[in-house]
Design a protein around this motif. Structure first.
Motif, short mmCIF file in Angstrom:
data_model
loop_
_atom_site.label_atom_id
_atom_site.label_comp_id
_atom_site.label_asym_id
_atom_site.label_seq_id
_atom_site.Cartn_x
_atom_site.Cartn_y
_atom_site.Cartn_z
N THR A 32 0.81 -1.22 0.00
CA THR A 32 0.00 0.00 0.00
C THR A 32 0.84 1.27 0.00
N ASN A 33 2.16 1.14 -0.08
CA ASN A 33 3.04 2.32 0.03
C ASN A 33 2.84 3.32 -1.10
N TYR A 34 2.72 2.83 -2.33
CA TYR A 34 2.68 3.74 -3.48
C TYR A 34 1.26 4.15 -3.81
N TRP A 35 1.09 5.44 -4.12
CA TRP A 35 -0.21 5.99 -4.48
C TRP A 35 -0.74 5.32 -5.76
N ALA A 36 -2.03 5.44 -5.96
CA ALA A 36 -2.70 4.78 -7.08
C ALA A 36 -2.05 5.09 -8.42
N ASN A 37 -1.63 6.34 -8.62
CA ASN A 37 -1.10 6.73 -9.93
C ASN A 37 0.12 5.94 -10.36
N TRP A 38 0.91 5.46 -9.40
CA TRP A 38 2.10 4.68 -9.75
C TRP A 38 1.68 3.38 -10.43
N ASP A 39 0.71 2.70 -9.84
CA ASP A 39 0.17 1.49 -10.46
C ASP A 39 -0.50 1.81 -11.79
N LEU A 40 -1.29 2.86 -11.79
CA LEU A 40 -2.10 3.17 -12.96
C LEU A 40 -1.26 3.44 -14.20
N CYS A 41 -0.21 4.26 -14.06
CA CYS A 41 0.58 4.59 -15.25
C CYS A 41 1.34 3.37 -15.76
N LYS A 96 -8.39 -5.13 -12.81
CA LYS A 96 -9.54 -5.77 -12.15
C LYS A 96 -9.22 -6.28 -10.75
N SER A 97 -8.04 -6.87 -10.57
CA SER A 97 -7.80 -7.56 -9.30
C SER A 97 -6.37 -7.45 -8.78
N GLY A 98 -5.62 -6.45 -9.22
CA GLY A 98 -4.25 -6.28 -8.76
C GLY A 98 -4.18 -5.99 -7.27
N ALA A 99 -3.04 -6.30 -6.68
CA ALA A 99 -2.89 -6.16 -5.24
C ALA A 99 -2.65 -4.73 -4.79
N GLY A 100 -2.14 -3.89 -5.69
CA GLY A 100 -1.77 -2.53 -5.32
C GLY A 100 -2.90 -1.53 -5.42
N ASN A 101 -2.59 -0.26 -5.14
CA ASN A 101 -3.61 0.78 -5.05
C ASN A 101 -4.20 1.18 -6.40
N GLY A 102 -3.63 0.71 -7.50
CA GLY A 102 -4.14 1.09 -8.80
C GLY A 102 -5.24 0.19 -9.33
N SER A 103 -5.50 -0.94 -8.69
CA SER A 103 -6.62 -1.76 -9.15
C SER A 103 -7.91 -1.03 -8.77
N ILE A 104 -8.97 -1.32 -9.50
CA ILE A 104 -10.18 -0.51 -9.39
C ILE A 104 -10.75 -0.49 -7.98
N ALA A 105 -10.83 -1.64 -7.32
CA ALA A 105 -11.38 -1.68 -5.96
C ALA A 105 -10.53 -0.90 -4.97
N HIS A 106 -9.21 -0.97 -5.11
CA HIS A 106 -8.32 -0.28 -4.17
C HIS A 106 -8.23 1.21 -4.47
N ALA A 107 -8.37 1.59 -5.73
CA ALA A 107 -8.32 3.00 -6.11
C ALA A 107 -9.59 3.73 -5.67
N VAL A 108 -10.66 2.99 -5.48
CA VAL A 108 -11.94 3.57 -5.07
C VAL A 108 -12.43 2.80 -3.84
N PRO A 109 -11.85 3.09 -2.67
CA PRO A 109 -12.09 2.24 -1.50
C PRO A 109 -13.46 2.38 -0.84
N TYR A 110 -14.13 3.54 -1.00
CA TYR A 110 -15.40 3.76 -0.31
C TYR A 110 -16.45 4.33 -1.25
N LEU A 111 -17.67 3.86 -1.10
CA LEU A 111 -18.78 4.28 -1.97
C LEU A 111 -19.86 5.00 -1.15
N TYR A 112 -20.51 5.97 -1.81
CA TYR A 112 -21.57 6.75 -1.16
C TYR A 112 -22.67 7.06 -2.18
N THR A 113 -23.78 7.59 -1.68
CA THR A 113 -24.80 8.20 -2.52
C THR A 113 -25.09 9.57 -1.94
N ASP A 114 -25.03 10.63 -2.78
CA ASP A 114 -25.24 11.98 -2.23
C ASP A 114 -26.73 12.33 -2.18
N ALA A 115 -27.00 13.52 -1.67
CA ALA A 115 -28.39 13.93 -1.47
C ALA A 115 -29.17 14.02 -2.78
#
Length: 414
Positions: A211-220, A246-265
């Motif tokens: 989890t050390n490296y920010w998402a952009n490192w994985d993404l690029c 889809k399923s990478g271990a680092g912060n650039g995979s989709i689930a890890h890059a978007v860790p929390y979901l919400y619905t606004d007003a």
């Protein structure tokens, strides 16, 4: 929410359908039942679509026709391109054997400026038909293909290999059928210089905590492997990149890059971005990096844009909403850093660089709103607030202004 939350997605890929159906036209002609049967009828290797990275043949033709007719917003986008100093056919490449990013002797500006010039000249040739631009683009690509032997520096070398890898491949993809471009030499350079670094990073993460490296490192680096796979018609590399998204271990995979979901007003689904507690410059950068991955995969038949219940759409809405000046929810984000996974936490969203303009929004708006007909309220507002989009050279002289190729208004407006 768990960092390894379950994914919800369709296992039938558009790419598999396009391959077995014999191309885009045949796939579109199939009825739903026939399409489903075709998708499961064969596991044959990919027939790659070209041009098939950020721009497909339809994108190019639409831009060509609309610009020739003088129609906006395409004409405004075209004028932005032709006014950029990097798009001039007089650009002289500055190819060098070793590119250094991070540490002593940094010279990576040579590379990102030439990449922008190659792409912009290639785009001018594809859309405007000007031979001088084709010659310039081919000259830049050929010079680097026969000169560059290594990308090095401190850990930032992985950023250089990722960012300039996928961008360089995109310029080459536009030029791949041009006689004076040495495609094979360029393919070899991408496979031998860029891919080893991309692969090393996604595999080992520079020996750091996952989890050390920010998402952009994985993404690029994912984007670079994906682009090299397409350019070189290398199914293994292409599949490696899609699987990581889809399923990478680092912060650039989709689930890890978007860790929390919400619905606004207002009823809009939002997704907290992994770098939102860091600053907004890198957060918006992430929209461009993941957007590039999704668009390149889309043009090869894989729908990452909608993967995991359109998780990336929710993130883009969140980032756009906040950078338009609105409030968004934020859940404390924790991660481990360094080699020993020392614990860190961000308790509030960062207002640093809030509202920063990067040319990343047109790609997202014209996909979600005009291809899928979805209400993308915040992305749409952001897209039109920064239009027409320029590219490298229009957003400052430092590297951040070159983290995306841009010109989305010209190439994606529908």
């Amino acid at each position: 929410m768990s960092r390894t939350s379950p994914h919800h997605h369709n296992d039938v890929s558009r790419r598999g359908l396009l391959k077995t159906a014999g191309g885009l036209t045949a796939a579109l002609a199939l009825g739903a039942g026939a399409a489903s049967a075709a998708a499961t009828a064969s596991a044959a290797p990919a027939a790659f679509t070209h041009p098939g990275m950020l721009h497909n043949a339809g994108d190019i033709n639409r831009a060509r026709v609309r610009v020739a007719a003088g129609t906006d917003p395409w004409l405004s986008g075209w004028n932005k391109l032709t006014a950029n100093s990097h798009s001039q056919p007089t650009w002289t490449p500055r190819a060098t054997a070793t590119i250094i990013r991070g540490g002593t002797g940094e010279n990576y500006g040579l590379l990102y400026n030439d990449v922008a010039a190659a792409y912009q000249n290639a785009l001018r040739w594809r859309v405007g038909g000007t031979e001088a631009n084709a010659q310039c683009a081919a000259g830049i690509l050929n010079a680097w293909a026969t000169t560059l032997t290594s990308v090095t520096g401190n850990a930032d070398r992985f950023l250089a290999a990722g960012l300039y890898g996928w961008q360089f491949a995109n310029a080459a993809e536009l030029m791949r059928d041009y006689d004076d471009f040495d495609l094979s030499a360029f393919q070899e350079m991408m496979a031998n210089v860029f891919y080893p670094l991309n692969n090393s990073f996604l595999t080992n993460h520079n020996d750091a905590c996952i989890t050390n490296y920010w998402a952009n490192w994985d993404l690029c680096n994912t984007a670079s492997i994906l682009a090299i796979g397409i350019l070189n018609e290398d199914s293994a590399k292409y599949d490696q990149a899609v699987s990581y998204a889809k399923s990478g271990a680092g912060n650039g995979s989709i689930a890890h890059a978007v860790p929390y979901l919400y619905t606004d007003a207002g009823g809009y689904d939002l997704g907290q971005w992994q770098e939102s507690g860091r600053d907004q410059g890198h957060t918006v950068m992430g929209m461009g990096q993941m957007g590039a991955i999704c668009e390149m995969a889309w043009n090869q038949g894989d729908d990452l844009y909608s993967y995991d219940s359109k998780r990336f759409l929710k993130a883009a809405q969140y980032v756009a909403k906040y950078n338009l000046g609105n409030d968004v929810p934020f859940t404390t984000y924790t991660w481990g850093s360094g080699q020993n996974c020392a614990q860190n936490a961000q308790t509030v969203i960062s207002a640093s660089s809030r509202g920063q303009v990067r040319p990343v929004w047109a790609m997202l708006h014209y996909h979600y709103n005009r291809r899928l007909y979805l209400d993308d309220k915040y992305i749409s507002q952001m897209c039109f607030s920064v239009a027409p989009e320029g590219g490298g050279g229009d957003y400052g002289s430092t590297s951040g202004g070159y983290d995306q190729l841009g010109f989305g208004t010209l190439m994606y407006a529908k």
